[in-house]
Design a protein around this motif. Structure first.
Motif, PDB file in Angstrom:
ATOM      1  N   ASP A 104       0.810  -1.227   0.000  1.00  0.00           N
ATOM      2  CA  ASP A 104       0.000   0.000   0.000  1.00  0.00           C
ATOM      3  C   ASP A 104       0.840   1.273   0.000  1.00  0.00           C
ATOM      4  O   ASP A 104       0.415   2.306   0.531  1.00  0.00           O
ATOM      5  CB  ASP A 104      -0.974   0.020   1.189  1.00  0.00           C
TER       6      ASP A 104
ATOM      7  N   LEU B 211       2.146   4.598  -1.614  1.00  0.00           N
ATOM      8  CA  LEU B 211       1.543   5.500  -2.580  1.00  0.00           C
ATOM      9  C   LEU B 211       2.288   5.379  -3.910  1.00  0.00           C
ATOM     10  O   LEU B 211       3.505   5.175  -3.943  1.00  0.00           O
ATOM     11  CB  LEU B 211       1.606   6.942  -2.064  1.00  0.00           C
TER      12      LEU B 211
ATOM     13  N   SER C 129       1.630  16.961   9.152  1.00  0.00           N
ATOM     14  CA  SER C 129       0.356  16.263   8.986  1.00  0.00           C
ATOM     15  C   SER C 129      -0.751  17.249   8.646  1.00  0.00           C
ATOM     16  O   SER C 129      -0.692  18.429   8.990  1.00  0.00           O
ATOM     17  CB  SER C 129       0.001  15.498  10.258  1.00  0.00           C
TER      18      SER C 129
ATOM     19  N   ASP D 156      -3.745  18.202   5.404  1.00  0.00           N
ATOM     20  CA  ASP D 156      -4.150  18.013   4.013  1.00  0.00           C
ATOM     21  C   ASP D 156      -3.496  19.067   3.133  1.00  0.00           C
ATOM     22  O   ASP D 156      -3.567  20.263   3.419  1.00  0.00           O
ATOM     23  CB  ASP D 156      -5.677  18.115   3.876  1.00  0.00           C
TER      24      ASP D 156
ATOM     25  N   ASP E  90      -0.881  15.777  -3.449  1.00  0.00           N
ATOM     26  CA  ASP E  90      -1.372  14.415  -3.261  1.00  0.00           C
ATOM     27  C   ASP E  90      -1.083  13.502  -4.449  1.00  0.00           C
ATOM     28  O   ASP E  90      -0.954  12.289  -4.285  1.00  0.00           O
ATOM     29  CB  ASP E  90      -2.881  14.426  -2.980  1.00  0.00           C
TER      30      ASP E  90
ATOM     31  N   ARG F  98       3.736  13.564  -0.588  1.00  0.00           N
ATOM     32  CA  ARG F  98       2.843  12.867   0.344  1.00  0.00           C
ATOM     33  C   ARG F  98       3.389  11.461   0.523  1.00  0.00           C
ATOM     34  O   ARG F  98       3.633  10.748  -0.450  1.00  0.00           O
ATOM     35  CB  ARG F  98       1.419  12.813  -0.216  1.00  0.00           C
TER      36      ARG F  98
ATOM     37  N   ARG G 149       2.149   9.274   3.220  1.00  0.00           N
ATOM     38  CA  ARG G 149       1.083   8.456   3.785  1.00  0.00           C
ATOM     39  C   ARG G 149      -0.175   9.313   3.795  1.00  0.00           C
ATOM     40  O   ARG G 149      -0.083  10.540   3.649  1.00  0.00           O
ATOM     41  CB  ARG G 149       1.418   8.001   5.218  1.00  0.00           C
ATOM     42  N   PRO G 150      -1.339   8.705   3.965  1.00  0.00           N
ATOM     43  CA  PRO G 150      -2.545   9.532   4.062  1.00  0.00           C
ATOM     44  C   PRO G 150      -2.400  10.588   5.153  1.00  0.00           C
ATOM     45  O   PRO G 150      -2.080  10.273   6.308  1.00  0.00           O
ATOM     46  CB  PRO G 150      -3.647   8.507   4.398  1.00  0.00           C
ATOM     47  N   GLN G 151      -2.574  11.853   4.748  1.00  0.00           N
ATOM     48  CA  GLN G 151      -2.491  13.006   5.654  1.00  0.00           C
ATOM     49  C   GLN G 151      -1.122  13.158   6.316  1.00  0.00           C
ATOM     50  O   GLN G 151      -0.992  13.764   7.375  1.00  0.00           O
ATOM     51  CB  GLN G 151      -3.585  12.949   6.726  1.00  0.00           C
TER      52      GLN G 151
END
Length: 346
Positions: free
Chosen positions: A73, A75, A190, A192, A197, A214, A216-218
């Protein structure tokens, strides 16, 4: 010495279990060799995230970890944004009949663990935490390593311990530098940031460049390199990350351009950042680390299994790595030379 008469034990001690050391260990273990990795740090360890070029996928397949990487997983992205002068341009990795190539934004602790676990499954012994103290030399040949766990005899040692140049300093090998002292600072934030992205970006200015991605998410990572020896402010963030929350302490890495010309010798190979360092704008850091580890392993296998002459293998590795470094050095100088305000030392 012109042959392999002094190679008595088919075992290898590798200093460092990062990508270059793990890659070498995996290939050697696949051939049935006894491999011991000496790693001074405990895992998971803190390393900045890596943007992996799509060209790494065939190597991951050879190492038997492609499926694990694809299912991790990480990105993915199809290229990078580059702003080297007034305009920002998207530079894709490329494409073929199967579609667009995509790189990985790897979380290093996870990426390193996948490689290390593969080595362990193949029978590699990892001594961790364990410090390499000094190589043991007899009749001008390295025959083992004294560690905090005791003496480890070896046919060969591989220094994959990173940019501290452990073995080069132990053997007082020359380390040639091609830039002033360069420090790459890095950190995380951290929140958005939608403009970052889809793909990482590198943006140059009068005093250096900034890399943002980016990871990891956020969670976003930045790297800042100054062309002059400047320090960075506490809680510094790139402009596009203003409004995000800084995470953890700012890290720093010495990325002064340098190489160890004698990166192989009787009983040793030096790989990855232990052999050569360029700043991250040269790109492909992990790719090159893995390739150098695999090359050292291939040459060791050829010497023992196929009777290749050791001095020829040493010369082949030195030429391969120094030519590679020279080509990348020329490209990086050319790249910096195209800046509106190139550094004075180029």
């Amino acid at each position: 010495m012109t042959g392999n008469s002094k190679i008595s034990e088919t075992n290898v001690v590798i200093i460092g279990s990062g990508p270059s050391g793990a890659a070498a260990a995996i290939l050697l273990a696949k051939m049935g060799w006894r491999v011991v990795i000496v790693e001074r740090e405990t895992f998971p360890r803190d390393r900045p995230g890596e943007t992996l070029h799509p060209g790494i996928e065939p190597l991951l397949e050879q190492l038997g970890v492609a499926a694990q990487i694809l299912s991790a997983d990480f990105l993915r992205h199809e290229g990078n944004w580059v702003k080297w002068s007034s305009e920002s341009t998207f530079v894709p990795f490329g494409a073929d009949e199967r579609g667009k190539w995509r790189g990985f934004q790897a979380w290093r602790s996870h990426f390193d663990a996948i490689l290390q676990n593969q080595a362990i499954e193949l029978g590699v012994e990892i001594r961790q935490p364990c410090r390499a103290l000094h190589p043991v030399v007899r009749e001008n040949r390295i025959v083992g390593v004294e560690t905090s766990d005791g003496f480890l005899p070896s046919s060969f040692i591989i220094d994959a311990a990173g940019s501290g140049h452990w073995l080069a300093k132990q053997l007082t090998l020359p380390i040639q530098t091609y830039s002033p002292r360069l420090i790459a600072y890095y950190g995380y934030a951290s929140g958005d940031c939608p403009i970052r992205d889809d793909a990482p970006a590198i943006v140059a200015d009068k005093s250096g460049w900034t890399w943002t991605a980016r990871v990891r998410p956020q969670l976003y990572q930045w790297t800042r390199l100054f062309f002059a020896n400047e320090t960075i402010e506490k809680n510094w963030l790139p402009e596009e990350f203003q409004g995000l929350i800084p995470k953890g302490k700012i890290g720093a890495a010495d990325v002064t351009w340098r190489v160890v010309p004698a990166c192989a010798g009787l009983g040793y190979f030096i790989v990855g950042d232990a052999a050569a360092v360029l700043d991250p704008a040269s790109s492909h850091g992990v790719l090159k680390a893995i390739m150098s580890g695999m090359m050292a392993a291939h040459l060791i296998i050829q010497m023992v299994n196929k009777g290749a002459i050791e001095l020829q293998a040493i010369q082949a590795y030195r030429q391969w790595l120094n030519n590679w470094f020279g080509q990348d050095l020329a490209k990086l100088r050319e790249l910096y030379g195209t800046l509106p305000h190139p550094p004075d030392w180029i």
